[in-house]
Design a protein around this motif. Structure first.
Motif, PDB file in Angstrom:
ATOM      1  N   ILE A  25       1.020  -1.247  -0.153  1.00 52.21           N
ATOM      2  CA  ILE A  25       0.050   0.016   0.033  1.00 52.21           C
ATOM      3  C   ILE A  25       1.022   1.227   0.039  1.00 52.21           C
ATOM      4  O   ILE A  25       1.733   1.424   0.777  1.00 52.21           O
ATOM      5  CB  ILE A  25      -0.937   0.120   1.217  1.00 52.21           C
ATOM      6  CG1 ILE A  25      -1.704  -1.184   1.100  1.00 52.21           C
ATOM      7  CG2 ILE A  25      -1.485   1.272   1.383  1.00 52.21           C
ATOM      8  CD1 ILE A  25      -2.819  -1.235   2.297  1.00 52.21           C
ATOM      9  N   ARG A  26       0.600   1.956  -0.977  1.00 55.24           N
ATOM     10  CA  ARG A  26       1.262   3.518  -1.161  1.00 55.24           C
ATOM     11  C   ARG A  26       0.418   4.436  -0.443  1.00 55.24           C
ATOM     12  O   ARG A  26      -0.643   4.698  -0.961  1.00 55.24           O
ATOM     13  CB  ARG A  26       1.729   3.744  -2.333  1.00 55.24           C
ATOM     14  CG  ARG A  26       2.737   4.713  -2.428  1.00 55.24           C
ATOM     15  CD  ARG A  26       3.207   4.860  -3.923  1.00 55.24           C
ATOM     16  NE  ARG A  26       2.393   4.969  -5.178  1.00 55.24           N
ATOM     17  CZ  ARG A  26       2.741   4.632  -6.385  1.00 55.24           C
ATOM     18  NH1 ARG A  26       3.748   4.577  -6.583  1.00 55.24           N
ATOM     19  NH2 ARG A  26       1.670   4.631  -7.234  1.00 55.24           N
ATOM     20  N   PHE A  27       0.892   5.161   0.578  1.00 53.11           N
ATOM     21  CA  PHE A  27       0.128   6.033   1.237  1.00 53.11           C
ATOM     22  C   PHE A  27       0.957   7.175   1.818  1.00 53.11           C
ATOM     23  O   PHE A  27       1.865   6.846   2.624  1.00 53.11           O
ATOM     24  CB  PHE A  27      -0.782   5.453   2.386  1.00 53.11           C
ATOM     25  CG  PHE A  27      -1.663   6.532   3.232  1.00 53.11           C
ATOM     26  CD1 PHE A  27      -2.639   6.896   2.539  1.00 53.11           C
ATOM     27  CD2 PHE A  27      -1.418   6.685   4.333  1.00 53.11           C
ATOM     28  CE1 PHE A  27      -3.520   7.896   3.125  1.00 53.11           C
ATOM     29  CE2 PHE A  27      -2.200   7.642   5.310  1.00 53.11           C
ATOM     30  CZ  PHE A  27      -3.267   8.073   4.378  1.00 53.11           C
ATOM     31  N   GLY A  42     -15.266 -15.495  -2.766  1.00 51.11           N
ATOM     32  CA  GLY A  42     -14.966 -14.680  -3.929  1.00 51.11           C
ATOM     33  C   GLY A  42     -14.507 -13.238  -3.373  1.00 51.11           C
ATOM     34  O   GLY A  42     -14.258 -12.346  -4.215  1.00 51.11           O
ATOM     35  N   ALA A  43     -14.644 -13.031  -2.076  1.00 51.12           N
ATOM     36  CA  ALA A  43     -14.215 -11.758  -1.378  1.00 51.12           C
ATOM     37  C   ALA A  43     -12.894 -11.963  -1.141  1.00 51.12           C
ATOM     38  O   ALA A  43     -12.104 -12.951  -1.192  1.00 51.12           O
ATOM     39  CB  ALA A  43     -15.104 -11.491  -0.265  1.00 51.12           C
ATOM     40  N   GLY A  44     -12.321 -10.843  -0.852  1.00 44.36           N
ATOM     41  CA  GLY A  44     -10.755 -10.807  -0.312  1.00 44.36           C
ATOM     42  C   GLY A  44     -10.845 -10.159   0.985  1.00 44.36           C
ATOM     43  O   GLY A  44     -11.618  -9.402   1.346  1.00 44.36           O
ATOM     44  N   SER A  45      -9.327 -10.120   1.568  1.00 47.67           N
ATOM     45  CA  SER A  45      -9.188  -9.338   2.688  1.00 47.67           C
ATOM     46  C   SER A  45      -7.706  -9.012   2.674  1.00 47.67           C
ATOM     47  O   SER A  45      -6.994  -9.679   2.450  1.00 47.67           O
ATOM     48  CB  SER A  45      -9.748  -9.883   3.786  1.00 47.67           C
ATOM     49  OG  SER A  45      -8.890 -11.073   4.335  1.00 47.67           O
ATOM     50  N   LEU A  46      -7.536  -7.699   3.323  1.00 47.92           N
ATOM     51  CA  LEU A  46      -6.180  -7.513   3.768  1.00 47.92           C
ATOM     52  C   LEU A  46      -5.910  -7.725   5.342  1.00 47.92           C
ATOM     53  O   LEU A  46      -6.864  -7.398   5.907  1.00 47.92           O
ATOM     54  CB  LEU A  46      -5.971  -6.056   3.645  1.00 47.92           C
ATOM     55  CG  LEU A  46      -5.880  -5.408   2.032  1.00 47.92           C
ATOM     56  CD1 LEU A  46      -6.084  -3.981   2.221  1.00 47.92           C
ATOM     57  CD2 LEU A  46      -4.920  -6.113   1.281  1.00 47.92           C
ATOM     58  N   SER A  47      -4.956  -8.829   5.600  1.00 48.27           N
ATOM     59  CA  SER A  47      -4.979  -8.879   6.920  1.00 48.27           C
ATOM     60  C   SER A  47      -3.662  -8.650   7.443  1.00 48.27           C
ATOM     61  O   SER A  47      -3.255  -7.491   7.946  1.00 48.27           O
ATOM     62  CB  SER A  47      -5.062 -10.550   6.950  1.00 48.27           C
ATOM     63  OG  SER A  47      -4.449 -11.372   6.237  1.00 48.27           O
ATOM     64  N   ALA A  48      -2.532  -9.648   7.507  1.00 50.18           N
ATOM     65  CA  ALA A  48      -1.074  -9.210   8.154  1.00 50.18           C
ATOM     66  C   ALA A  48      -0.719  -8.051   7.655  1.00 50.18           C
ATOM     67  O   ALA A  48      -0.393  -7.644   6.402  1.00 50.18           O
ATOM     68  CB  ALA A  48      -0.176 -10.479   7.820  1.00 50.18           C
ATOM     69  N   GLY A  49      -0.419  -7.004   8.462  1.00 49.04           N
ATOM     70  CA  GLY A  49       0.267  -5.473   8.174  1.00 49.04           C
ATOM     71  C   GLY A  49      -1.027  -4.571   7.969  1.00 49.04           C
ATOM     72  O   GLY A  49      -0.689  -3.439   8.217  1.00 49.04           O
ATOM     73  N   TRP A  50      -2.180  -4.973   8.027  1.00 49.12           N
ATOM     74  CA  TRP A  50      -3.079  -3.946   7.786  1.00 49.12           C
ATOM     75  C   TRP A  50      -3.312  -3.307   9.061  1.00 49.12           C
ATOM     76  O   TRP A  50      -3.498  -1.996   9.228  1.00 49.12           O
ATOM     77  CB  TRP A  50      -4.520  -4.616   7.282  1.00 49.12           C
ATOM     78  CG  TRP A  50      -5.707  -3.579   7.417  1.00 49.12           C
ATOM     79  CD1 TRP A  50      -6.535  -3.646   8.228  1.00 49.12           C
ATOM     80  CD2 TRP A  50      -5.596  -2.559   6.624  1.00 49.12           C
ATOM     81  NE1 TRP A  50      -7.337  -2.232   8.022  1.00 49.12           N
ATOM     82  CE2 TRP A  50      -6.978  -1.732   6.658  1.00 49.12           C
ATOM     83  CE3 TRP A  50      -5.112  -1.981   5.522  1.00 49.12           C
ATOM     84  CZ2 TRP A  50      -7.302  -0.370   6.334  1.00 49.12           C
ATOM     85  CZ3 TRP A  50      -5.543  -0.577   4.634  1.00 49.12           C
ATOM     86  CH2 TRP A  50      -6.579   0.086   5.318  1.00 49.12           C
ATOM     87  N   ALA A  51      -3.300  -3.963  10.297  1.00 47.76           N
ATOM     88  CA  ALA A  51      -3.647  -3.314  11.625  1.00 47.76           C
ATOM     89  C   ALA A  51      -2.653  -2.330  11.967  1.00 47.76           C
ATOM     90  O   ALA A  51      -3.015  -1.360  12.465  1.00 47.76           O
ATOM     91  CB  ALA A  51      -3.474  -4.414  12.665  1.00 47.76           C
ATOM     92  N   LEU A  52      -1.360  -2.765  11.697  1.00 50.97           N
ATOM     93  CA  LEU A  52      -0.219  -1.824  11.904  1.00 50.97           C
ATOM     94  C   LEU A  52      -0.422  -0.593  11.219  1.00 50.97           C
ATOM     95  O   LEU A  52      -0.314   0.507  11.563  1.00 50.97           O
ATOM     96  CB  LEU A  52       1.243  -2.419  11.697  1.00 50.97           C
ATOM     97  CG  LEU A  52       2.275  -1.586  11.753  1.00 50.97           C
ATOM     98  CD1 LEU A  52       2.415  -0.953  13.164  1.00 50.97           C
ATOM     99  CD2 LEU A  52       3.373  -2.075  11.370  1.00 50.97           C
ATOM    100  N   PHE A  53      -0.881  -0.713   9.767  1.00 48.59           N
ATOM    101  CA  PHE A  53      -1.021   0.501   8.926  1.00 48.59           C
ATOM    102  C   PHE A  53      -2.158   1.451   9.446  1.00 48.59           C
ATOM    103  O   PHE A  53      -1.849   2.608   9.601  1.00 48.59           O
ATOM    104  CB  PHE A  53      -1.236  -0.007   7.399  1.00 48.59           C
ATOM    105  CG  PHE A  53      -1.832   1.120   6.749  1.00 48.59           C
ATOM    106  CD1 PHE A  53      -1.112   1.975   5.959  1.00 48.59           C
ATOM    107  CD2 PHE A  53      -3.280   1.349   6.522  1.00 48.59           C
ATOM    108  CE1 PHE A  53      -1.479   3.056   5.148  1.00 48.59           C
ATOM    109  CE2 PHE A  53      -3.676   2.391   5.796  1.00 48.59           C
ATOM    110  CZ  PHE A  53      -2.851   3.161   5.067  1.00 48.59           C
ATOM    111  N   ALA A  54      -3.245   0.754   9.733  1.00 49.03           N
ATOM    112  CA  ALA A  54      -4.504   1.454  10.347  1.00 49.03           C
ATOM    113  C   ALA A  54      -3.926   2.147  11.801  1.00 49.03           C
ATOM    114  O   ALA A  54      -4.344   3.190  11.935  1.00 49.03           O
ATOM    115  CB  ALA A  54      -5.382   0.419  10.573  1.00 49.03           C
TER     116      ALA A  54
END
Length: 90
Positions: A25-27, A42-54
């Motif tokens: 993710i570029r932010f 068919g859905a997807g999710s962002l997991s490892a790393g997302w919590a730290l980013f948020a």
């Protein structure tokens, strides 16, 4: 965990035939590695790393995140955040 819309996940990741992959993710000119998991539904999710980013970017309930795939080969997403500045009275 951040869920990703089914049509976006299918369009961008089904072609790779992977159940899981690392993405970037570029932010605000910074890069954040996150793990993308494609679910059998068919859905997807962002997991490892997302919590730290948020946490480090102080995302809050009500903020709107718009992901833009800018490089499918290197799995780079630009993220645009629109902050919810409304205070809800209980």
């Amino acid at each position: 965990m951040q869920y990703v819309p089914t049509n976006f996940a299918r369009q961008c990741f089904v072609k790779k035939k992977l159940n899981m992959m690392m993405m970037t993710i570029r932010f605000r000119k910074n890069l954040w590695p996150v793990q993308f998991a494609f679910h059998s539904s068919g859905a997807g999710s962002l997991s490892a790393g997302w919590a730290l980013f948020a946490r480090e970017n102080e995302l809050r309930i009500g903020d709107v995140c718009i992901f833009e795939l800018v490089n499918s080969e290197d799995a780079i997403l630009d993220l645009h955040v629109f902050r919810n500045h409304c205070d809800v009275m209980h």
